[in-house]
Design a protein around this motif. Structure first.
Motif, PDB file in Angstrom:
ATOM      1  N   LEU A 147       0.833  -1.208   0.000  1.00 42.69           N
ATOM      2  CA  LEU A 147       0.000   0.000   0.000  1.00 42.69           C
ATOM      3  C   LEU A 147       0.864   1.253   0.000  1.00 42.69           C
ATOM      4  CD1 LEU A 147      -2.738   1.433   0.188  1.00 42.69           C
ATOM      5  CD2 LEU A 147      -2.620   1.147   2.681  1.00 42.69           C
ATOM      6  N   LEU A 148       1.894   1.257   0.839  1.00 44.60           N
ATOM      7  CA  LEU A 148       2.796   2.404   0.906  1.00 44.60           C
ATOM      8  C   LEU A 148       3.475   2.643  -0.441  1.00 44.60           C
ATOM      9  CD1 LEU A 148       4.443   1.607   4.353  1.00 44.60           C
ATOM     10  CD2 LEU A 148       2.877   3.488   3.900  1.00 44.60           C
ATOM     11  N   ASN A 149       3.950   1.581  -1.066  1.00 43.10           N
ATOM     12  CA  ASN A 149       4.626   1.716  -2.361  1.00 43.10           C
ATOM     13  C   ASN A 149       3.671   2.161  -3.453  1.00 43.10           C
ATOM     14  OD1 ASN A 149       7.155   0.982  -1.358  1.00 43.10           O
ATOM     15  ND2 ASN A 149       6.813  -1.202  -1.726  1.00 43.10           N
ATOM     16  N   TYR A 150       2.439   1.694  -3.374  1.00 49.44           N
ATOM     17  CA  TYR A 150       1.422   2.107  -4.345  1.00 49.44           C
ATOM     18  C   TYR A 150       1.273   3.629  -4.342  1.00 49.44           C
ATOM     19  CZ  TYR A 150      -3.330   3.170  -5.949  1.00 49.44           C
ATOM     20  OH  TYR A 150      -4.430   3.729  -6.569  1.00 49.44           O
ATOM     21  N   VAL A 151       1.179   4.210  -3.145  1.00 48.37           N
ATOM     22  CA  VAL A 151       1.040   5.666  -3.058  1.00 48.37           C
ATOM     23  C   VAL A 151       2.349   6.360  -3.420  1.00 48.37           C
ATOM     24  CG1 VAL A 151       0.402   7.607  -1.576  1.00 48.37           C
ATOM     25  CG2 VAL A 151      -0.739   5.394  -1.273  1.00 48.37           C
ATOM     26  N   LYS A 152       3.463   5.872  -2.914  1.00 43.44           N
ATOM     27  CA  LYS A 152       4.769   6.458  -3.239  1.00 43.44           C
ATOM     28  C   LYS A 152       4.996   6.551  -4.736  1.00 43.44           C
ATOM     29  CE  LYS A 152       7.756   5.328   0.714  1.00 43.44           C
ATOM     30  NZ  LYS A 152       8.884   4.463   1.162  1.00 43.44           N
ATOM     31  N   ASN A 153       4.506   5.548  -5.455  1.00 39.77           N
ATOM     32  CA  ASN A 153       4.739   5.475  -6.895  1.00 39.77           C
ATOM     33  C   ASN A 153       3.691   6.213  -7.718  1.00 39.77           C
ATOM     34  OD1 ASN A 153       7.080   3.930  -6.560  1.00 39.77           O
ATOM     35  ND2 ASN A 153       5.930   2.014  -6.510  1.00 39.77           N
ATOM     36  N   GLY A 154       2.815   6.960  -7.049  1.00 48.66           N
ATOM     37  CA  GLY A 154       1.886   7.815  -7.796  1.00 48.66           C
ATOM     38  C   GLY A 154       0.422   7.543  -7.588  1.00 48.66           C
ATOM     39  N   GLY A 169      -0.467   1.956  14.636  1.00 49.83           N
ATOM     40  CA  GLY A 169       0.789   1.613  15.289  1.00 49.83           C
ATOM     41  C   GLY A 169       1.991   1.670  14.365  1.00 49.83           C
ATOM     42  N   SER A 170       1.765   2.010  13.100  1.00 50.40           N
ATOM     43  CA  SER A 170       2.834   2.059  12.111  1.00 50.40           C
ATOM     44  C   SER A 170       3.271   3.496  11.872  1.00 50.40           C
ATOM     45  CB  SER A 170       2.374   1.447  10.783  1.00 50.40           C
ATOM     46  OG  SER A 170       3.281   1.749   9.749  1.00 50.40           O
ATOM     47  N   HIS A 171       4.524   3.803  12.187  1.00 54.19           N
ATOM     48  CA  HIS A 171       5.028   5.162  12.003  1.00 54.19           C
ATOM     49  C   HIS A 171       5.008   5.561  10.531  1.00 54.19           C
ATOM     50  CE1 HIS A 171       7.289   8.814  12.761  1.00 54.19           C
ATOM     51  NE2 HIS A 171       8.175   8.450  11.854  1.00 54.19           N
ATOM     52  N   VAL A 172       5.356   4.635   9.645  1.00 53.90           N
ATOM     53  CA  VAL A 172       5.404   4.966   8.219  1.00 53.90           C
ATOM     54  C   VAL A 172       4.002   5.250   7.691  1.00 53.90           C
ATOM     55  CG1 VAL A 172       6.161   4.213   5.941  1.00 53.90           C
ATOM     56  CG2 VAL A 172       7.450   3.533   7.960  1.00 53.90           C
ATOM     57  N   PHE A 173       3.027   4.445   8.086  1.00 51.87           N
ATOM     58  CA  PHE A 173       1.651   4.701   7.682  1.00 51.87           C
ATOM     59  C   PHE A 173       1.194   6.066   8.202  1.00 51.87           C
ATOM     60  CE2 PHE A 173      -2.944   4.554   8.516  1.00 51.87           C
ATOM     61  CZ  PHE A 173      -3.438   4.172   7.276  1.00 51.87           C
ATOM     62  N   ASN A 174       1.519   6.362   9.454  1.00 49.96           N
ATOM     63  CA  ASN A 174       1.140   7.652  10.024  1.00 49.96           C
ATOM     64  C   ASN A 174       1.796   8.808   9.281  1.00 49.96           C
ATOM     65  OD1 ASN A 174      -0.271   6.214  11.968  1.00 49.96           O
ATOM     66  ND2 ASN A 174       1.392   6.275  13.454  1.00 49.96           N
ATOM     67  N   GLN A 175       3.050   8.623   8.872  1.00 47.84           N
ATOM     68  CA  GLN A 175       3.733   9.653   8.089  1.00 47.84           C
ATOM     69  C   GLN A 175       3.023   9.877   6.760  1.00 47.84           C
ATOM     70  OE1 GLN A 175       6.272  11.682   8.559  1.00 47.84           O
ATOM     71  NE2 GLN A 175       7.197  10.979  10.457  1.00 47.84           N
ATOM     72  N   MET A 176       2.578   8.781   6.143  1.00 44.07           N
ATOM     73  CA  MET A 176       1.882   8.896   4.870  1.00 44.07           C
ATOM     74  C   MET A 176       0.573   9.663   5.036  1.00 44.07           C
ATOM     75  SD  MET A 176       0.634   5.891   2.230  1.00 44.07           S
ATOM     76  CE  MET A 176      -0.390   5.048   3.448  1.00 44.07           C
ATOM     77  N   VAL A 177      -0.185   9.329   6.079  1.00 46.37           N
ATOM     78  CA  VAL A 177      -1.478   9.983   6.309  1.00 46.37           C
ATOM     79  C   VAL A 177      -1.288  11.412   6.807  1.00 46.37           C
ATOM     80  CG1 VAL A 177      -3.596   9.896   7.670  1.00 46.37           C
ATOM     81  CG2 VAL A 177      -2.617   7.788   6.747  1.00 46.37           C
ATOM     82  N   GLY A 178      -0.267  11.632   7.648  1.00 44.42           N
ATOM     83  CA  GLY A 178      -0.016  12.956   8.193  1.00 44.42           C
ATOM     84  C   GLY A 178      -0.209  13.061   9.684  1.00 44.42           C
TER      85      GLY A 178
END
Length: 306
Positions: A147-154, A169-178
């Protein structure tokens, strides 16, 4: 004496309004017909190509009663305006790259996970008794990465209300959402103010605040980084029954941001389907969808860069 009586009557009336605006009801054809009548006939900008949106509306934790309504509204907005078509699923397999790549954007609809772990992917994998704990953890990490890569890639990502807790609980997911979800005071009347007059996504509000009944979400790190373009905010001084002191008077409840080459739209309104009975919110959802799809161009530079 008369002034006190009038204030008391006003308070009683407001309690009545709040209770009415939070009463659950089924997503009936009659209600959808009412929404269709006021939904935008055309998008704010014409799609560059045919767009397809995937709505994922599975939950494992708290069940928001308006989940079916939100999914139906997103479908209706795309169909009536011609901005996009919609598929709906509750299957984890959609986070396979071969499936994700078929869609221009993903909508996470109130995907509340079980507290305190706050990992809906693991919650769902727990149902598969053939997997060991180590296998579940490994597979959950892989699906999240897809999911993260899907958004990162456009790819586009629209996060609706309780979906902020999907992988809280995922820091990377939280970073993506804001932001990550912290807590919320009880439902109450909230005045959503416009963070940026004239922003294209906010054109449906015509420069005015949007008052509705909702859960006023309070966020935690990485919210403090303000790595997003704020669109709607509330005045925390006006909130009642706060569990603990709130450090800022202004708290944002909706924003847009970039994540790699992708676009993210977080929208907290609304916990209650009644809020969609206002054309302004319908326009806002459609504009947000067009932003994550890449059709609505606008300034999405983060607040911390302004």
């Amino acid at each position: 004496m008369i002034k006190r009586m009038l204030l008391s009557l006003a308070a009683i009336l407001w309690v009545f309004i709040v209770n009415a605006q939070r009463k659950a009801f089924a997503c009936t054809p009659e209600w959808l017909e009412k929404i269709e009548k006021i939904a935008p006939d055309t998008p704010v900008t014409q799609p560059k190509k045919e767009r397809t949106v995937l709505v994922f509306d599975k939950f494992t934790g708290y069940q928001h009663w308006a989940i079916p309504h939100v999914t139906a509204v997103i479908q209706l907005l795309g169909a009536k305006s011609g901005a996009y078509t919609t598929d709906v699923t509750r299957d984890l397999s959609v986070f396979d790259p071969s499936i994700l790549e078929q869609y221009d954007a993903v909508v996470l609809n109130n995907n509340c996970s079980i507290h305190p772990r706050r990992n809906q992917i693991l919650d769902m994998l727990d149902e598969d008794k053939s997997l060991t704990e180590a296998q579940k953890i490994k597979k959950a990490a892989q699906l999240e990465a897809h999911l993260l890569n899907y958004v990162k890639n456009g790819g586009g990502l629209m996060v609706v209300h309780g979906a902020v807790t999907m992988l809280n609980g995922s820091h990377v997911f939280n970073q993506m959402v804001g932001a990550a979800f912290d807590y919320h005071p009880p439902q109450q009347g909230i005045s959503l103010e416009l963070a940026e007059q004239g922003h294209p996504l906010l054109e449906g509000f015509e420069g005015k605040s949007f008052v509705h009944v909702d859960e006023p979400y309070i966020f935690k790190s990485p919210y403090e980084e303000k790595n997003f373009r704020p669109l709607l905010y509330m005045d925390t001084d006006k909130l009642t029954k706060k569990r603990k002191p709130i450090d800022e008077k202004i708290k944002y409840l909706s924003w847009i941001k970039r994540f790699g080459r992708g676009r993210v739209f977080f929208v907290s309104p609304s916990h209650n389907a009644q809020s969609f009975e206002d054309v302004r919110l319908l326009k806002y959802y459609l504009n947000g969808a067009q932003y994550v799809l890449g059709d609505l161009k606008c300034d999405d530079a983060p607040l911390n860069n302004k």
